[in-house]
Design a protein around this motif. Structure first.
Motif, short mmCIF file in Angstrom:
data_model
loop_
_atom_site.label_atom_id
_atom_site.label_comp_id
_atom_site.label_asym_id
_atom_site.label_seq_id
_atom_site.Cartn_x
_atom_site.Cartn_y
_atom_site.Cartn_z
N SER A 111 -12.92 0.29 7.88
CA SER A 111 -14.25 -0.20 7.56
C SER A 111 -15.00 0.93 6.86
CB SER A 111 -14.99 -0.61 8.83
OG SER A 111 -14.38 -1.75 9.41
N ASP B 131 -18.26 1.73 3.77
CA ASP B 131 -19.33 1.22 2.91
C ASP B 131 -19.10 1.69 1.47
OD1 ASP B 131 -21.67 0.23 1.83
OD2 ASP B 131 -22.95 1.79 2.72
N ASP C 259 -24.27 -0.17 0.23
CA ASP C 259 -25.39 -1.02 0.61
C ASP C 259 -25.77 -0.88 2.07
OD1 ASP C 259 -23.30 -2.26 1.87
OD2 ASP C 259 -23.63 -4.24 0.99
N GLY C 260 -25.15 0.09 2.75
CA GLY C 260 -25.44 0.34 4.15
C GLY C 260 -24.63 -0.47 5.12
N VAL C 261 -23.74 -1.33 4.62
CA VAL C 261 -22.92 -2.19 5.48
C VAL C 261 -21.45 -1.92 5.20
CG1 VAL C 261 -22.36 -4.53 6.17
CG2 VAL C 261 -24.71 -3.96 5.47
N PRO C 262 -20.69 -1.38 6.16
CA PRO C 262 -19.26 -1.15 5.93
C PRO C 262 -18.52 -2.47 5.76
CG PRO C 262 -20.06 0.08 7.84
CD PRO C 262 -21.13 -0.90 7.48
N GLU C 263 -17.52 -2.48 4.88
CA GLU C 263 -16.68 -3.65 4.69
C GLU C 263 -15.22 -3.25 4.88
OE1 GLU C 263 -19.15 -3.01 2.37
OE2 GLU C 263 -18.10 -1.72 0.97
N ARG D 150 -17.91 6.99 15.05
CA ARG D 150 -16.97 6.13 14.34
C ARG D 150 -15.78 6.98 13.91
NH1 ARG D 150 -18.44 1.33 12.37
NH2 ARG D 150 -17.16 1.59 10.50
#
Length: 342
Positions: free
Chosen positions: A122, A124, A128-132, A280
Motif C-alpha cells: 500500500s 500513496d 493524494d494522501g490515500v495509499p493504494e 506502517r
C-alpha cells in the motif's frame, strides 16, 4: 503523457527502465552479461537445481499450498494412460500405445520464481494522501494484477506476470554464496557483516546482472525428509536466512547491481522478520525491497547442495545459470527447473 504514479517509493528504481517496464533489474541480463556468464563454463558439467516438485510434501511450508495432483487426462472411464491410439475402430491394426496426463499445482509450492506481481504494498503513489495497493513500477492491484478477464471473469495478471519473465529468457552468471559452510546447519540470521565476512573468505565477486544464490542447507532437509518435513524445521526454518530488516544488507543488494536473489530456503529472507518499531511496515521487508521497489526477482526452495559441494571442491563460485519460468500468461509465480553449467 499519462503516468501511473506521481511519486515513487524512497529507494525504488521505478521509471528508471521506462514508465511501462515490467522486468526491473532483469533488464541487466544483456547479451554481454550472457557472454560473460558463458565464460564460466569450463567442464561442461550440469547440475539440476530443482527439488522434485512434490516436495516439501503436505502443507508444512504454507497451509494453502498443496502438493501437485497428477492424474490421467480424462478420456472415457480409463483415462489416457496406456491406451491404443488411434482407436482400433478408426485405424484397424494400429499399434501405438499413448499416455497423457494432467497436473494441478500451486505455482510456488516447490522450487519456483516469485514474480513482481507476487508481493506489492500500500503506497500513496498519486500523492493524494490515500495509499493504494500497488506493485513494482506502479502497476495497479485489481487492474493490472489479478484483474478479472473481460471474457471469462477469471482473475489473471495482465502485467508483471510470469510470462513476461519467461520472454526475458533468464540466463546469466550465477554466483553461489555458501552460508551453510560458514554458519552451519542451524538457524542463523544473516546480516551485512556476516555476509561480507563470507564473501571475503571465499573471494566472491558479485557483478552487475548476476543471479546470486545462497546455499543454506535447507534443501538438504527437505530432500532427506522425503515428503514428511518436520514443522519444527520449517517454522522458523532451521537454516541461515537473510535479515530483511538489516538496512546495510539491503543497501549492499541495491549497490551490487545483481538481478536476482535465490535461495534453497523458504523465502530467502527470515520468516518472520525481526520486529520493527514503525506504525506502517512491510512484514516481508526483503520482498518489499526486491519485488516492490527494486525489481529484483526472487527464487525460493531451489536445490543447491550438489552444486555447492562441487564448487567448493574446485575453489569456484560462479557458473552459467539457465532458469526460465513457465510461459504461463496471467500467473504470478512459476515452478522452475534451473540448470547450472560449470
Amino acid at each position: 503523457m499519462f503516468r501511473r504514479w506521481q511519486k515513487r517509493p524512497i529507494g525504488s528504481n521505478w521509471g528508471d527502465f521506462g514508465d511501462d517496464d515490467e522486468l526491473g533489474r532483469l533488464n541487466y541480463l544483456t547479451p554481454e552479461v550472457r557472454r560473460r556468464a558463458a565464460r564460466c563454463v569450463q567442464e561442461g558439467l550440469t547440475f539440476c537445481l530443482s527439488l522434485p516438485l512434490n516436495l516439501p510434501g503436505g502443507t508444512v511450508i504454507h497451509r494453502l499450498r498443496h502438493p501437485p495432483r497428477l492424474s490421467a487426462l480424462a478420456r472415457g472411464e480409463d483415462g489416457t494412460l496406456n491406451y491404443n491410439y488411434p482407436l482400433a475402430i478408426e485405424q484397424p491394426g494400429a499399434t501405438d500405445i499413448v499416455s497423457d496426463d494432467v497436473v494441478t499445482l500451486a505455482t510456488q509450492y516447490s522450487t519456483h520464481w516469485d514474480t513482481f506481481a507476487h508481493v506489492g504494498q500500500s503506497f500513496d503513489a498519486d500523492d493524494d494522501g490515500v495509499p493504494e495497493p500497488l506493485y513494482y513500477n506502479g502497476w495497479r492491484a485489481g487492474r493490472d494484477v489479478a484483474a478479472p478477464d473481460p471474457e471469462t471473469g477469471a482473475a489473471r495478471t495482465s502485467r508483471l506476470g510470469v510470462d513476461t519473465m519467461a520472454r526475458a529468457c533468464i540466463q546469466g552468471r550465477g554466483v553461489l554464496i555458501d552460508l551453510r559452510h560458514h554458519l552451519g546447519p542451524d538457524r542463523h540470521l544473516v546480516g551485512y557483516d556476516d555476509l561480507m565476512r563470507i564473501i571475503e573468505a571465499d573471494r566472491v565477486e558479485v557483478q552487475r546482472g548476476d543471479l546470486v544464490c545462497f546455499y543454506s542447507g535447507f534443501g538438504d532437509r527437505v530432500l532427506a525428509a522425503s515428503g514428511a518435513l518436520d514443522p519444527a524445521d520449517a517454522h522458523p526454518a532451521r537454516c541461515a536466512e537473510l535479515d530483511g530488516r538489516d538496512r546495510k544488507l539491503l543497501g549492499w543488494i541495491d549497490d551490487s547491481g545483481l538481478s536476482a536473489l535465490i535461495s534453497d530456503n523458504i523465502g530467502v529472507e527470515a520468516l518472520p522478520a525481526r520486529p520493527a518499531d514503525l506504525d506502517r511496515r512491510a512484514t516481508l521487508p526483503l520482498h518489499e525491497f526486491c519485488l516492490f521497489k527494486a525489481g529484483i526477482a526472487l527464487g525460493e526452495l531451489w536445490y543447491l547442495s550438489e552444486l555447492a559441494t562441487w564448487l567448493r571442491s574446485h575453489e569456484r563460485n560462479c557458473f552459467l545459470l539457465t532458469a526460465p519460468p513457465l510461459r504461463l500468461p496471467g500467473a504470478v509465480g512459476s515452478p522452475v527447473t534451473p540448470v547450472a553449467t560449470v
